[in-house]
Write an enzyme that holds these catalytic residues in place. Structure first.
Site, PDB file in Angstrom:
ATOM      1  N   LYS A  66       0.526  -1.552  -0.250  1.00 63.01           N
ATOM      2  CA  LYS A  66       0.003   0.419   0.082  1.00 63.01           C
ATOM      3  C   LYS A  66       0.886   1.676   0.114  1.00 63.01           C
ATOM      4  O   LYS A  66       2.178   1.069  -0.017  1.00 63.01           O
ATOM      5  CB  LYS A  66      -0.273   0.008   1.249  1.00 63.01           C
ATOM      6  CG  LYS A  66      -1.630  -1.035   1.320  1.00 63.01           C
ATOM      7  CD  LYS A  66      -2.728  -0.712   2.307  1.00 63.01           C
ATOM      8  CE  LYS A  66      -4.051  -2.559   2.250  1.00 63.01           C
ATOM      9  NZ  LYS A  66      -4.585  -2.594   3.547  1.00 63.01           N
ATOM     10  N   ASN A 114      -2.197   0.077   7.056  1.00 63.01           N
ATOM     11  CA  ASN A 114      -1.024  -1.525   7.775  1.00 63.01           C
ATOM     12  C   ASN A 114      -0.730  -1.907   6.437  1.00 63.01           C
ATOM     13  O   ASN A 114       0.005  -3.169   7.045  1.00 63.01           O
ATOM     14  CB  ASN A 114      -2.348  -2.294   8.087  1.00 63.01           C
ATOM     15  CG  ASN A 114      -3.431  -3.217   6.960  1.00 63.01           C
ATOM     16  OD1 ASN A 114      -3.095  -2.399   5.945  1.00 63.01           O
ATOM     17  ND2 ASN A 114      -4.902  -2.788   7.340  1.00 63.01           N
ATOM     18  N   HIS A 127      -2.207  -5.398   1.534  1.00 64.86           N
ATOM     19  CA  HIS A 127      -3.111  -6.442   1.303  1.00 64.86           C
ATOM     20  C   HIS A 127      -2.925  -7.128   0.957  1.00 64.86           C
ATOM     21  O   HIS A 127      -1.836  -7.985  -0.025  1.00 64.86           O
ATOM     22  CB  HIS A 127      -4.314  -5.427   0.541  1.00 64.86           C
ATOM     23  CG  HIS A 127      -5.424  -6.958  -0.271  1.00 64.86           C
ATOM     24  ND1 HIS A 127      -6.312  -6.813   0.577  1.00 64.86           N
ATOM     25  CD2 HIS A 127      -5.277  -6.467  -1.150  1.00 64.86           C
ATOM     26  CE1 HIS A 127      -7.044  -7.817   0.078  1.00 64.86           C
ATOM     27  NE2 HIS A 127      -6.124  -8.061  -1.202  1.00 64.86           N
TER      28      HIS A 127
END
Length: 139
Positions: free
Chosen positions: A9, A117, A120
């Protein structure tokens, strides 16, 4: 061959962690079949996150994933890995919440926020096929 889809990300790209993430995937014995650094447009992001449409955090997801480039990865495992590739990659990633992710996982070692976070990963054959189709369809 078994395939899965991984996104490093924008926060991972911004923090210079893509090489570390790819290295962990490769050291596990998986192969990067396809990789592309791309700024994800809102239409593609909305398609990817469509199960969250209408939820209060949907706009935040779109704003985050489209704010700067992400590294898109099609990851390949051996034939005998089968559906285990999803569990393997998701275990490498760690729990969604970095505060509770185990040390030694990507999120446990580098994650700061549950909303940012780092990675993915697809959770099934169906989601991997869908996500690979969304992000690599015309390329």
């Amino acid at each position: 061959m078994a395939h899965t889809f991984v996104i490093c990300k924008p926060d991972a790209v911004e923090r210079g962690l893509v090489g570390e993430i790819i290295s962990r995937i490769e050291r596990k014995g998986l192969n990067i079949k396809r990789a592309e650094l791309r700024l994800i447009d809102r239409e593609t992001a909305a398609l990817h996150y469509m199960e969250h449409d209408g939820k209060p955090f949907f706009e935040g997801l779109l704003n985050f994933i489209t704010r700067s480039p992400a590294m898109l990865l099609q990851v390949e495992g051996s034939d005998d890995a089968g559906d285990d590739i999803f569990a393997v990659v998701r275990n490498l990633m760690g729990s969604t919440n970095p505060a509770t992710a185990a040390p030694g996982t990507i999120r446990g070692d580098f994650g700061l926020l549950v909303t940012e976070n780092l990675v993915h990963g697809s959770d099934s054959v169906e989601s991997a096929a869908r996500e690979i189709g969304i992000f690599f369809q015309a390329n």
